[in-house]
Design a protein around this motif. Structure first.
Motif, PDB file in Angstrom:
ATOM      1  N   ALA A 191      -0.856   4.533  -1.205  1.00  0.00           N
ATOM      2  CA  ALA A 191      -1.871   4.984  -0.248  1.00  0.00           C
ATOM      3  C   ALA A 191      -1.193   5.598   0.974  1.00  0.00           C
ATOM      4  O   ALA A 191      -1.609   6.643   1.476  1.00  0.00           O
ATOM      5  CB  ALA A 191      -2.760   3.815   0.155  1.00  0.00           C
ATOM      6  N   LYS A 192      -0.131   4.954   1.433  1.00  0.00           N
ATOM      7  CA  LYS A 192       0.567   5.474   2.621  1.00  0.00           C
ATOM      8  C   LYS A 192       1.160   6.844   2.332  1.00  0.00           C
ATOM      9  O   LYS A 192       1.099   7.755   3.159  1.00  0.00           O
ATOM     10  CB  LYS A 192       1.671   4.503   3.057  1.00  0.00           C
ATOM     11  CG  LYS A 192       1.140   3.302   3.810  1.00  0.00           C
ATOM     12  CD  LYS A 192       2.226   2.573   4.568  1.00  0.00           C
ATOM     13  CE  LYS A 192       2.847   1.492   3.749  1.00  0.00           C
ATOM     14  NZ  LYS A 192       3.769   0.616   4.500  1.00  0.00           N
ATOM     15  N   LEU A 250       0.826  -1.223   0.000  1.00  0.00           N
ATOM     16  CA  LEU A 250       0.000   0.000   0.000  1.00  0.00           C
ATOM     17  C   LEU A 250       0.857   1.270   0.000  1.00  0.00           C
ATOM     18  O   LEU A 250       0.515   2.253   0.666  1.00  0.00           O
ATOM     19  CB  LEU A 250      -0.959   0.013   1.194  1.00  0.00           C
ATOM     20  CG  LEU A 250      -1.948  -1.144   1.317  1.00  0.00           C
ATOM     21  CD1 LEU A 250      -2.780  -1.029   2.590  1.00  0.00           C
ATOM     22  CD2 LEU A 250      -2.882  -1.208   0.104  1.00  0.00           C
ATOM     23  N   LYS A 266      -8.214  -1.159   4.886  1.00  0.00           N
ATOM     24  CA  LYS A 266      -8.770   0.185   5.029  1.00  0.00           C
ATOM     25  C   LYS A 266      -8.803   0.605   6.501  1.00  0.00           C
ATOM     26  O   LYS A 266      -8.366   1.700   6.856  1.00  0.00           O
ATOM     27  CB  LYS A 266     -10.179   0.245   4.412  1.00  0.00           C
ATOM     28  CG  LYS A 266     -10.171  -0.095   2.918  1.00  0.00           C
ATOM     29  CD  LYS A 266     -11.535  -0.016   2.271  1.00  0.00           C
ATOM     30  CE  LYS A 266     -12.507  -1.088   2.692  1.00  0.00           C
ATOM     31  NZ  LYS A 266     -12.102  -2.463   2.282  1.00  0.00           N
ATOM     32  N   GLU A 311       3.756  -7.572  -2.501  1.00  0.00           N
ATOM     33  CA  GLU A 311       3.022  -7.081  -1.339  1.00  0.00           C
ATOM     34  C   GLU A 311       2.544  -8.232  -0.453  1.00  0.00           C
ATOM     35  O   GLU A 311       2.570  -8.117   0.780  1.00  0.00           O
ATOM     36  CB  GLU A 311       1.829  -6.229  -1.801  1.00  0.00           C
ATOM     37  CG  GLU A 311       2.272  -4.920  -2.440  1.00  0.00           C
ATOM     38  CD  GLU A 311       1.174  -4.220  -3.223  1.00  0.00           C
ATOM     39  OE1 GLU A 311       1.210  -2.988  -3.308  1.00  0.00           O
ATOM     40  OE2 GLU A 311       0.278  -4.907  -3.773  1.00  0.00           O
ATOM     41  N   THR A 346      -8.564  -5.380   2.561  1.00  0.00           N
ATOM     42  CA  THR A 346      -7.361  -4.801   1.949  1.00  0.00           C
ATOM     43  C   THR A 346      -6.660  -3.791   2.850  1.00  0.00           C
ATOM     44  O   THR A 346      -5.689  -3.160   2.431  1.00  0.00           O
ATOM     45  CB  THR A 346      -7.682  -4.145   0.589  1.00  0.00           C
ATOM     46  OG1 THR A 346      -8.879  -3.386   0.707  1.00  0.00           O
ATOM     47  CG2 THR A 346      -7.863  -5.200  -0.483  1.00  0.00           C
ATOM     48  N   LEU A 396      -7.547   1.310  -2.551  1.00  0.00           N
ATOM     49  CA  LEU A 396      -6.674   0.199  -2.163  1.00  0.00           C
ATOM     50  C   LEU A 396      -7.009  -1.003  -3.034  1.00  0.00           C
ATOM     51  O   LEU A 396      -8.166  -1.228  -3.361  1.00  0.00           O
ATOM     52  CB  LEU A 396      -6.869  -0.170  -0.689  1.00  0.00           C
ATOM     53  CG  LEU A 396      -6.820   0.934   0.361  1.00  0.00           C
ATOM     54  CD1 LEU A 396      -6.726   0.326   1.746  1.00  0.00           C
ATOM     55  CD2 LEU A 396      -5.667   1.882   0.138  1.00  0.00           C
TER      56      LEU A 396
END
Ligand code: ATP
Length: 270
Positions: A25-26, A22, A63, A192, A61, A185
């Motif tokens: 997103a991070k 992720l 969230k 990953e 995933t 995500l």
């Protein structure tokens, strides 16, 4: 998932090191951490921080995990509620809960409010079965919209919401100044999955034949939650057999079990 109502505003022990993969997103969400750590710095400059961020993605995933990690990294209290809690409430109760939650979060600002399964309260109006249920949902949704509109970024509260059904959300929720920032995500890729295995293997006592590369290769289409599940199942199997360590075969058996669970789940859905 699993987000209980945390009305007191819990301290989150989770940080970004607990979130594997992720990366995008991070990176996107890190701006919020910086803001929550020092809101004054942003406010003095007149910088506008989004108040509502929608986390989109399939079940499991990460969230909820990511939202908790933002709170943990910034060291701010985490207030949460789950949309499904409102389904059976009487009209007005959900709205009162929302009002109360925002009030508490503001009193403890900087803070985070996390709304899981926002689609349950925020699905597009009209087209429901129960008039009672839909009345309640409308009043809860209206309260949520009013709360979002009623505070500026200078209150230091950030609202994160999660759904795997972004397509059915009421457009009113997505307007500017509400949930106008979206972070998508996805299910983890091979690299990953390996990283997620390694996060969840850290506390385990592993035998020498356990290989995260191999396990990642064996689990295409699995979510982070599925992988966390596999690691725990493997540990349970090894404990049940009174082993000193968890071996490769325990992981393989655990994969079979989790696949069995996934198949049952998809039968229920279809
Ligand atoms: P849902 O849509 O079902 O609510 P979610 O996207 O909110 O799911 P989480 O509840 O965050 O998923 O994930 C469940 C668990 O799966 C986490 O507590 C964690 O143990 C594990 N997990 C999921 N994604 C990751 C990840 N990227 N890294 C490490 N662990 C993960």
């Amino acid at each position: 998932s699993k987000a209980r109502v945390m009305e007191k505003g819990e301290e989150s022990p989770i940080t970004f090191k607990d979130v594997a993969g992720l990366e995008e997103a991070k990176e996107e969400i890190y701006e919020l951490v910086n803001f929550l750590k020092a809101p004054d710095k942003y406010q003095r400059l007149g910088a506008k921080i989004p108040k509502g961020i929608l986390l989109l993605g399939p079940p499991g995933t990460g969230k909820t995990l990511l939202a908790k990690a933002v709170a943990g990294e910034a060291g701010v209290p985490f207030f949460s509620l789950s949309g499904s809690e409102f389904i059976e409430m009487f009209v007005g109760v959900g709205a009162a809960r929302v009002r109360d939650l925002f009030k508490k979060a503001k009193a403890k600002a900087p803070s985070i409010i996390f709304i899981d399964e926002i689609d349950t309260i925020g699905r597009a109006r009209g087209g429901t079965s129960f008039f009672h249920e839909s009345d309640e949902r409308d009043s809860t949704l209206n309260q949520l919209l009013a709360e979002l509109d009623g505070f500026g970024t200078n209150t230091g509260v950030i609202v994160l919401a999660a759904t795997n059904r972004g397509d059915i959300l009421d457009p009113a929720l997505l307007r500017p100044g509400r949930f106008d920032r979206h972070i998508q995500l996805e299910l983890p890729n091979l690299t990953e999955r390996k990283a997620i295995f390694e996060v969840h293997m850290k506390p385990l006592k592993l035998g020498a034949d356990v290989d995260s590369d191999l396990l990642a290769a064996q689990t295409p289409g699995f979510s982070g939650a599925d992988i966390a599940n596999i690691c725990n199942e493997a540990a349970l199997l090894a404990a049940h057999k009174e082993q000193e360590e968890i071996n490769r075969d325990d992981f393989f058996n655990a994969i079979d079990r989790v696949v069995g669970g996934m198949e049952k789940r998809s039968k229920i859905i279809t």
